[in-house]
Write a protein that holds these residues in place. Structure first.
Motif, mmCIF file in Angstrom:
data_model
loop_
_atom_site.group_PDB
_atom_site.id
_atom_site.type_symbol
_atom_site.label_atom_id
_atom_site.label_comp_id
_atom_site.label_asym_id
_atom_site.label_seq_id
_atom_site.Cartn_x
_atom_site.Cartn_y
_atom_site.Cartn_z
ATOM 1 N N ASP A 65 0.864 -1.160 0.013
ATOM 2 C CA ASP A 65 -0.018 0.032 -0.114
ATOM 3 C C ASP A 65 0.788 1.365 0.072
ATOM 4 O O ASP A 65 0.132 2.263 0.047
ATOM 5 C CB ASP A 65 -0.998 -0.017 1.193
ATOM 6 C CG ASP A 65 -1.972 -1.158 1.324
ATOM 7 O OD1 ASP A 65 -2.615 -1.377 0.404
ATOM 8 O OD2 ASP A 65 -1.748 -1.937 2.090
ATOM 9 N N ARG A 139 -8.362 0.603 4.292
ATOM 10 C CA ARG A 139 -9.306 0.182 3.677
ATOM 11 C C ARG A 139 -10.117 0.973 2.466
ATOM 12 O O ARG A 139 -10.385 0.771 1.575
ATOM 13 C CB ARG A 139 -10.266 -0.478 4.593
ATOM 14 C CG ARG A 139 -9.729 -1.467 5.565
ATOM 15 C CD ARG A 139 -10.984 -2.513 5.941
ATOM 16 N NE ARG A 139 -10.389 -3.530 6.892
ATOM 17 C CZ ARG A 139 -9.702 -4.121 6.812
ATOM 18 N NH1 ARG A 139 -9.180 -4.840 5.599
ATOM 19 N NH2 ARG A 139 -9.019 -5.344 7.610
ATOM 20 N N TRP A 141 -8.363 3.366 1.044
ATOM 21 C CA TRP A 141 -7.455 3.303 -0.028
ATOM 22 C C TRP A 141 -7.355 2.131 -0.819
ATOM 23 O O TRP A 141 -7.354 2.416 -2.203
ATOM 24 C CB TRP A 141 -5.929 3.633 0.373
ATOM 25 C CG TRP A 141 -5.677 5.219 0.887
ATOM 26 C CD1 TRP A 141 -6.140 6.497 0.210
ATOM 27 C CD2 TRP A 141 -4.867 5.463 2.130
ATOM 28 N NE1 TRP A 141 -5.766 7.217 1.299
ATOM 29 C CE2 TRP A 141 -4.960 6.926 2.269
ATOM 30 C CE3 TRP A 141 -3.788 4.729 2.685
ATOM 31 C CZ2 TRP A 141 -4.275 7.460 3.226
ATOM 32 C CZ3 TRP A 141 -3.256 5.456 3.846
ATOM 33 C CH2 TRP A 141 -3.400 6.688 3.939
ATOM 34 N N ARG A 142 -7.745 1.247 -0.282
ATOM 35 C CA ARG A 142 -7.560 -0.072 -0.961
ATOM 36 C C ARG A 142 -8.790 -0.199 -1.640
ATOM 37 O O ARG A 142 -8.994 -0.537 -3.112
ATOM 38 C CB ARG A 142 -7.408 -1.148 -0.126
ATOM 39 C CG ARG A 142 -6.234 -1.459 0.608
ATOM 40 C CD ARG A 142 -6.254 -2.545 1.555
ATOM 41 N NE ARG A 142 -4.766 -2.806 2.078
ATOM 42 C CZ ARG A 142 -4.542 -3.522 2.960
ATOM 43 N NH1 ARG A 142 -5.367 -4.201 3.841
ATOM 44 N NH2 ARG A 142 -3.323 -3.621 3.535
ATOM 45 N N ARG A 147 -3.238 2.492 -4.521
ATOM 46 C CA ARG A 147 -2.349 1.591 -3.743
ATOM 47 C C ARG A 147 -0.932 2.400 -3.865
ATOM 48 O O ARG A 147 0.050 2.400 -3.210
ATOM 49 C CB ARG A 147 -2.301 0.429 -4.102
ATOM 50 C CG ARG A 147 -3.693 -0.430 -3.679
ATOM 51 C CD ARG A 147 -3.537 -1.904 -4.213
ATOM 52 N NE ARG A 147 -2.675 -2.624 -3.334
ATOM 53 C CZ ARG A 147 -2.924 -3.487 -2.416
ATOM 54 N NH1 ARG A 147 -4.333 -3.420 -1.837
ATOM 55 N NH2 ARG A 147 -2.052 -4.175 -1.740
#
Length: 155
Positions: A65, A139, A141-142, A147
């Motif tokens: 990440d 979470r 950003w994902r 990423r």
């Protein structure tokens, strides 16, 4: 009575012993945060360099990440709420803490420029709340598919 070695900047043998006992990694706040994040299924590297070319380690690194988490000590990093300037050796400690703050800012800048995100947590922060914040950011950003971008959270 123990005497100080000539190279010591400590004001007394007791202060020197306390300074030497300070841990650079695996502090109580770090361990508490790591435990909570691990229980939530988040995996990370511990005390790792996010960027090989700079000699600075983050307390937690999420390499996939590109997120670096730092747990900053209130004294060593000059917390605005809890830092109290030293009375003995005041000039030395002011320079030391100012240098740490400048290095923290430079580290943030270098990581951001390389596409990393930086999250900084004070040692006095509630570890559950800090873990909540880190988990939510990761979470988010994902889920957004972000990423490898160059956005940041933290102070």
């Amino acid at each position: 009575m123990e005497t100080l070695p000539p190279e010591s900047t400590a004001s007394s043998p007791e202060v020197r012993a306390a300074m030497r006992a300070n841990r650079g990694k695996d502090t109580g706040p770090e361990l508490a945060l790591r435990k909570l994040l691990y229980q939530r299924g988040l995996r990370y590297r511990v005390n790792a360099r996010p960027l090989v070319e700079i000699r600075r380690k983050a307390d937690l690194v999420f390499p996939g990440d590109r997120v670096a988490v730092f747990v900053d000590g209130c004294f060593w990093h000059g917390c605005p709420d809890h830092y109290r300037p030293a009375v003995k050796n005041a000039d030395f400690w002011r320079e030391k803490i100012d240098g740490n703050r400048a290095r923290d800012a430079e580290t943030n800048e270098k990581l951001l420029a390389a596409g990393w995100r930086v999250i900084r947590v004070w040692e006095h922060e509630d570890p559950t709340r800090a873990a909540d914040e880190i988990e939510q950011q990761l979470r988010r950003w994902r889920a957004a598919g972000v990423r490898w971008g160059a956005t940041a959270a933290g102070r």
